[in-house]
Design a protein around this motif. Structure first.
Motif, mmCIF file in Angstrom:
data_model
loop_
_atom_site.group_PDB
_atom_site.id
_atom_site.type_symbol
_atom_site.label_atom_id
_atom_site.label_comp_id
_atom_site.label_asym_id
_atom_site.label_seq_id
_atom_site.Cartn_x
_atom_site.Cartn_y
_atom_site.Cartn_z
ATOM 1 N N UNK A 233 0.830 -1.201 0.000
ATOM 2 C CA UNK A 233 0.000 0.000 0.000
ATOM 3 C C UNK A 233 0.870 1.259 0.000
ATOM 4 N N UNK A 234 1.975 1.209 0.755
ATOM 5 C CA UNK A 234 2.890 2.350 0.789
ATOM 6 C C UNK A 234 3.541 2.583 -0.577
ATOM 7 N N UNK A 235 3.992 1.500 -1.219
ATOM 8 C CA UNK A 235 4.655 1.613 -2.518
ATOM 9 C C UNK A 235 3.703 2.183 -3.572
ATOM 10 N N UNK A 236 2.425 1.839 -3.468
ATOM 11 C CA UNK A 236 1.440 2.301 -4.446
ATOM 12 C C UNK A 236 0.822 3.655 -4.087
ATOM 13 N N UNK A 237 1.282 4.260 -3.000
ATOM 14 C CA UNK A 237 0.767 5.564 -2.582
ATOM 15 C C UNK A 237 1.621 6.687 -3.169
ATOM 16 N N UNK A 238 1.280 7.919 -2.830
ATOM 17 C CA UNK A 238 2.067 9.064 -3.303
ATOM 18 C C UNK A 238 3.489 9.024 -2.749
ATOM 19 N N UNK A 239 3.642 8.489 -1.526
ATOM 20 C CA UNK A 239 4.982 8.353 -0.955
ATOM 21 C C UNK A 239 5.803 7.349 -1.771
ATOM 22 N N UNK A 240 5.170 6.256 -2.174
ATOM 23 C CA UNK A 240 5.873 5.269 -3.000
ATOM 24 C C UNK A 240 6.319 5.836 -4.328
ATOM 25 N N UNK A 241 5.468 6.667 -4.938
ATOM 26 C CA UNK A 241 5.857 7.308 -6.198
ATOM 27 C C UNK A 241 7.020 8.275 -5.981
ATOM 28 N N UNK A 242 7.041 8.929 -4.823
ATOM 29 C CA UNK A 242 8.170 9.809 -4.491
ATOM 30 C C UNK A 242 9.448 8.994 -4.310
ATOM 31 N N UNK A 243 9.352 7.829 -3.646
ATOM 32 C CA UNK A 243 10.512 6.953 -3.484
ATOM 33 C C UNK A 243 11.086 6.555 -4.848
ATOM 34 N N UNK A 244 10.183 6.157 -5.762
ATOM 35 C CA UNK A 244 10.631 5.708 -7.085
ATOM 36 C C UNK A 244 11.278 6.851 -7.865
ATOM 37 N N UNK A 245 10.744 8.044 -7.719
ATOM 38 C CA UNK A 245 11.324 9.185 -8.436
ATOM 39 C C UNK A 245 12.717 9.498 -7.904
ATOM 40 N N UNK A 246 12.928 9.340 -6.589
ATOM 41 C CA UNK A 246 14.266 9.532 -6.016
ATOM 42 C C UNK A 246 15.222 8.468 -6.551
ATOM 43 N N UNK A 248 15.028 6.935 -9.442
ATOM 44 C CA UNK A 248 15.290 7.143 -10.865
ATOM 45 C C UNK A 248 16.195 8.349 -11.118
ATOM 46 N N UNK A 249 15.924 9.467 -10.424
ATOM 47 C CA UNK A 249 16.721 10.671 -10.650
ATOM 48 C C UNK A 249 16.501 11.636 -9.489
ATOM 49 N N UNK A 250 17.504 11.746 -8.625
ATOM 50 C CA UNK A 250 17.369 12.619 -7.449
ATOM 51 C C UNK A 250 17.231 14.088 -7.837
#
Length: 410
Positions: A233-246, A248-250
């Motif tokens: 649930x965390x990975x699929x939330x807005x926080x998870x999308x923020x984690x993935x963006x970090x 991919x490219x900080x």
């Protein structure tokens, strides 16, 4: 517009069907686990199966927690064994019965903590309820203590990147292991001696009427399932999308307004919390706790499982964890026995299992560089979508251009 709405409706329908199938599979799994604990005969096969299922569930949780940090946030941390150690110790310290403190802490005057949470709850609600609820509460405490340590070391450590972060977290794990064996903290950690007699899986039971049912295999699966669902649930939330963006490219993530340190710290603390929960479950599985086994090799083992399953895949970590434990604890045991199918084999001796297992792992890593699942997830909704797509593809020629050519012309 109509096609778009139709596609959305089909996708929603596939997700509902997939969720229904997932729930049915979980119900079947837990019924099987319950029967395994209470109805199926106890023999060498069921004993090994129970061992693999318990340890596999624990390692699946720990690997998913590591994947949250390494796979989804892109932080290369090697401190997982240290956080597991903290969770294991915190759990066991608060669940040792009061009357057992004198024998467990025999070199430290009975220890500093003279109460047991499961025992305190049991005095009010009964022994079985006390063990069940008390174990859950102690597991949460283990996770919280690990998270607090993660927050404290995260302030300086998360300023580092790549290999430097890995070295710093690995050093933390080794320092924590040494500190917990220090006799100066003996009244709490029992120094280099074992912690024992705390609540373990065999003590988890439920009473219905006059019948008492064991939950020693159901319990670790229940905790691991709930924990992994929270991570999903965390990975699929807005926080998870923020984690993935970090990951991919900080630079781009920061330009989009994402607070890098805040989200790195959040991922680090949450990952450490669930590592602590996994450590508490491992303590229950082993029935004794000592700091020595929580070495860097344990972290490397967990990292290896994550790589085999696929960095960035939660289902890959779960599948790889059970396969790894099944091979190391059960399926390849015959290689150490000196015989195969009743025939003596001279080079089958103690230690040969590890050689073969290492070769198998090397083959997997070489030919499946992205792991079993890569960065994909196994979902029932996706399976339903593929089945519908194949059916539609088979039905398409009958209505296509070839079908129109066979129609009579005026």
């Amino acid at each position: 517009m109509g096609k778009s709405l139709q596609a959305r409706a089909k996708k929603s329908s596939d997700q509902k069907i997939g969720s229904f199938i997932a729930v049915i599979c979980l119900v079947v799994l837990y019924v099987f686990l319950f029967l395994l604990d209470n109805a199926l005969p106890s023999n060498s096969t069921t004993i090994m199966l129970v061992t693999v299922l318990k340890k596999g569930a624990i390692y699946a949780l720990v690997c998913v927690s590591m994947n949250l940090l390494n796979g989804f946030t892109g932080l290369f941390s090697l401190g997982q064994a240290g956080f597991m150690l903290i969770g294991a110790y915190a759990y066991s310290i608060f669940s040792i019965p009061a009357e057992a403190h004198a024998s467990v802490y025999q070199y430290f005057d009975g220890g500093a903590i003279q109460f047991s949470i499961p025992e305190s709850i049991g005095n009010v609600l009964g022994v079985n309820a006390g063990n069940f609820l008390g174990a859950i509460l102690c597991i949460i405490i283990g996770g919280l203590v690990a998270a607090v340590f993660a927050a404290l070391i995260g302030i300086p450590v998360l300023r580092l990147k790549s290999d430097y972060l890995a070295i710093a977290t690995l050093g933390f794990a080794e320092i924590i292991r040494a500190i917990f064996q220090w006799n100066g903290l003996g009244k709490i950690t029992n120094g280099s001696n074992l912690l024992r007699k705390y609540t373990n899986f065999d003590d988890i039971q439920i009473q219905v009427g006059g019948m008492v049912y064991k939950l020693d295999t159901v319990f670790p699966f229940l905790i691991a399932t709930l924990s992994i669902v929270i991570i999903v649930l965390l990975v699929n939330s807005s926080y998870g999308r923020a984690f993935k963006s970090i990951r991919d490219d900080e630079v781009a993530a920061e330009a989009m307004g994402i607070n890098l340190f805040k989200h790195k710290m959040l991922s680090f603390v949450i990952s450490s919390f669930f590592a602590g929960v996994g450590g508490a479950l491992l303590a229950m599985f082993q029935t004794t706790v000592q700091a020595m086994p929580f070495q860097s090799t344990m972290t490397y083992e967990i990292l290896l499982i994550v790589v085999i399953g696929g960095i960035g895949s939660i289902t890959g970590s779960c599948i790889a964890a059970f396969l790894y434990i099944a091979c190391s604890e059960w399926w390849l045991r015959f290689l150490d026995s000196g015989s195969f199918m009743g025939m003596e084999v001279s080079f089958f001796r103690d230690g040969f299992r590890k050689v073969v297992f290492s070769v198998v792992i090397m083959v997997i890593v070489l030919f499946f560089s992205r792991g079993i699942m890569g960065n994909k997830e196994l979902s029932f909704a996706g399976m339903v979508r593929k089945i519908r797509g194949r059916k539609a593809a088979k039905a398409a020629p009958a209505d296509g251009p070839q079908g129109k050519e066979d129609e009579p012309h005026d």
